[in-house]
Write a protein that holds these residues in place. Structure first.
Motif, PDB file in Angstrom:
ATOM      1  N   LEU A   1     -10.043 -12.887  -1.314  1.00  0.00           N
ATOM      2  CA  LEU A   1      -9.058 -10.414  -2.007  1.00  0.00           C
ATOM      3  C   LEU A   1      -7.671 -10.835  -0.891  1.00  0.00           C
ATOM      4  O   LEU A   1      -6.547 -10.456  -1.910  1.00  0.00           O
ATOM      5  CB  LEU A   1      -9.881  -9.458  -1.979  1.00  0.00           C
ATOM      6  CG  LEU A   1      -9.034  -8.188  -2.230  1.00  0.00           C
ATOM      7  CD1 LEU A   1      -8.532  -8.268  -3.706  1.00  0.00           C
ATOM      8  CD2 LEU A   1      -9.840  -7.104  -2.438  1.00  0.00           C
ATOM      9  N   ASP A   2      -8.304 -10.881  -0.272  1.00  0.00           N
ATOM     10  CA  ASP A   2      -7.448 -10.550   1.349  1.00  0.00           C
ATOM     11  C   ASP A   2      -6.005 -12.318   0.906  1.00  0.00           C
ATOM     12  O   ASP A   2      -4.940 -11.312   0.726  1.00  0.00           O
ATOM     13  CB  ASP A   2      -7.341 -10.676   2.539  1.00  0.00           C
ATOM     14  CG  ASP A   2      -7.990  -9.689   3.000  1.00  0.00           C
ATOM     15  OD1 ASP A   2      -8.122  -8.479   1.492  1.00  0.00           O
ATOM     16  OD2 ASP A   2      -8.588  -9.769   3.676  1.00  0.00           O
ATOM     17  N   ALA A   3      -6.483 -12.931  -0.126  1.00  0.00           N
ATOM     18  CA  ALA A   3      -5.275 -14.017   0.174  1.00  0.00           C
ATOM     19  C   ALA A   3      -4.883 -14.138  -0.938  1.00  0.00           C
ATOM     20  O   ALA A   3      -3.631 -14.117  -1.003  1.00  0.00           O
ATOM     21  CB  ALA A   3      -5.816 -15.732   0.101  1.00  0.00           C
ATOM     22  N   ALA A   4      -5.552 -13.470  -2.661  1.00  0.00           N
ATOM     23  CA  ALA A   4      -4.390 -13.207  -3.106  1.00  0.00           C
ATOM     24  C   ALA A   4      -3.743 -12.569  -2.985  1.00  0.00           C
ATOM     25  O   ALA A   4      -2.146 -12.092  -3.757  1.00  0.00           O
ATOM     26  CB  ALA A   4      -5.469 -12.815  -4.057  1.00  0.00           C
ATOM     27  N   LEU A   5      -3.394 -10.879  -2.707  1.00  0.00           N
ATOM     28  CA  LEU A   5      -3.182  -9.874  -2.087  1.00  0.00           C
ATOM     29  C   LEU A   5      -1.590 -10.849  -1.265  1.00  0.00           C
ATOM     30  O   LEU A   5      -0.787 -10.162  -1.111  1.00  0.00           O
ATOM     31  CB  LEU A   5      -3.553  -8.974  -1.386  1.00  0.00           C
ATOM     32  CG  LEU A   5      -4.749  -7.770  -2.907  1.00  0.00           C
ATOM     33  CD1 LEU A   5      -4.950  -7.236  -1.124  1.00  0.00           C
ATOM     34  CD2 LEU A   5      -4.020  -7.522  -3.391  1.00  0.00           C
ATOM     35  N   ILE A   6      -1.645 -11.359   0.127  1.00  0.00           N
ATOM     36  CA  ILE A   6      -1.062 -12.095   0.016  1.00  0.00           C
ATOM     37  C   ILE A   6       0.208 -13.005  -0.397  1.00  0.00           C
ATOM     38  O   ILE A   6       1.253 -12.581   0.077  1.00  0.00           O
ATOM     39  CB  ILE A   6      -1.519 -12.577   1.740  1.00  0.00           C
ATOM     40  CG1 ILE A   6      -2.016 -11.785   3.058  1.00  0.00           C
ATOM     41  CG2 ILE A   6      -0.273 -14.052   2.494  1.00  0.00           C
ATOM     42  CD1 ILE A   6      -1.209 -11.050   3.249  1.00  0.00           C
ATOM     43  N   LYS A   7      -0.663 -13.790  -1.399  1.00  0.00           N
ATOM     44  CA  LYS A   7       0.700 -14.050  -1.772  1.00  0.00           C
ATOM     45  C   LYS A   7       1.105 -13.560  -3.415  1.00  0.00           C
ATOM     46  O   LYS A   7       2.412 -14.135  -2.951  1.00  0.00           O
ATOM     47  CB  LYS A   7      -0.059 -15.607  -2.679  1.00  0.00           C
ATOM     48  CG  LYS A   7       0.666 -16.285  -3.264  1.00  0.00           C
ATOM     49  CD  LYS A   7      -0.899 -17.226  -4.550  1.00  0.00           C
ATOM     50  CE  LYS A   7      -0.190 -18.182  -5.346  1.00  0.00           C
ATOM     51  NZ  LYS A   7      -1.656 -19.046  -5.946  1.00  0.00           N
ATOM     52  N   SER A   8       0.835 -12.216  -3.471  1.00  0.00           N
ATOM     53  CA  SER A   8       1.153 -11.545  -4.425  1.00  0.00           C
ATOM     54  C   SER A   8       2.426 -10.395  -3.745  1.00  0.00           C
ATOM     55  O   SER A   8       3.558 -10.978  -4.207  1.00  0.00           O
ATOM     56  CB  SER A   8       0.843 -10.567  -4.380  1.00  0.00           C
ATOM     57  OG  SER A   8       0.933  -9.754  -5.759  1.00  0.00           O
ATOM     58  N   MET A   9       2.473 -10.794  -2.334  1.00  0.00           N
ATOM     59  CA  MET A   9       3.566  -9.525  -1.391  1.00  0.00           C
ATOM     60  C   MET A   9       4.533 -10.608  -0.782  1.00  0.00           C
ATOM     61  O   MET A   9       5.267 -10.115  -1.031  1.00  0.00           O
ATOM     62  CB  MET A   9       2.814  -9.836  -0.610  1.00  0.00           C
ATOM     63  CG  MET A   9       2.026  -7.920  -0.648  1.00  0.00           C
ATOM     64  SD  MET A   9       0.943  -8.227   0.516  1.00  0.00           S
ATOM     65  CE  MET A   9       2.355  -7.486   2.306  1.00  0.00           C
TER      66      MET A   9
END
Length: 222
Positions: free
Chosen positions: A54-62
């Motif tokens: 989840l964290d990796a996806a959110l960083i990628k989104s950012m």
């Protein structure tokens, strides 16, 4: 390390929802329902791996930010959100006694809207990157098959936010059933708001409200 009060907060919250989360307490429809088939390339067999995904996806989104736009960021987070959250269980907990009053079709619709709403919220809010980072601080077994993961989100200016998770194991995979943002339970907030809406206005009004919020995110985010 996070303060022990964070652990106690999770334990107290868990105690409040344990009867519903237990194998005997979850309705058959909720236990067997699935928002979408879980993506085995995203899910992993440890609670930490689930949160890292989840964290990796959110960083990628950012990092994609305005270059990707809202729809591009949504495409990044949506499949991960579908995989790492246990939406049938969250839906049943959120609506409480009202859940069993819904038809199977209504339950399925609500599960899908909840998943869409979460992805839309993440895509709208995690929309720019300035050196922020997530970190898992610690984990704790709260009871058999239930794990607490305590993590932080640090902004460039050094301000630290806390994201704590309750995960449960189902079908060999660890999935999120509740999130605490800076000590506030997302499940508790949703339950208070959604049950009141259903009670006063009905199920259709709740779904319409959530869809309107999703549309607002899509329209108002770049």
């Amino acid at each position: 390390m996070l303060k022990k009060s964070a652990t106690m907060l999770l334990v107290c919250a868990l105690m409040g929802i344990t009867p519903v989360l237990s194998a005997a307490g979850v309705t058959a429809s909720a236990a067997s329902m699935s928002a979408t088939p879980a993506d085995k390339t995203i899910l992993a067999n440890t609670p930490e791996a689930t949160i890292n995904a989840l964290d990796a996806a959110l960083i990628k989104s950012m990092q994609g930010g305005s270059r990707l736009g809202y729809r591009g960021r949504y495409r990044i987070v949506a499949p991960v959100v579908q995989a790492v959250f246990d939406y049938p269980r969250i839906a049943s907990l959120t609506l409480g006694a009202y859940w069993n009053k819904l038809s199977p079709e209504q339950q399925k619709e609500f599960v899908g809207v909840l998943a869409d709403y979460t992805a839309a919220t993440y895509a709208a809010r995690f929309n720019s990157f300035n050196g922020e980072h997530f970190a898992i601080v610690s984990s704790e077994t709260l009871q058999s098959g239930t794990e607490g993961i305590f993590s932080t989100f640090t902004q460039r200016n050094g301000k630290v936010h806390r994201f704590d998770y309750i995960l449960q194991k189902q079908g060999g995979q660890w999935r999120i059933v509740n999130v605490f943002a800076d000590g506030v339970s997302d499940l508790a907030l949703k339950r208070a708001e959604y049950t009141e809406t259903v009670q006063k206005k009905g199920f259709a009004a709740l779904v319409a409200h959530l869809k309107a919020q999703i549309a607002g995110y899509a329209k108002g985010s770049q």
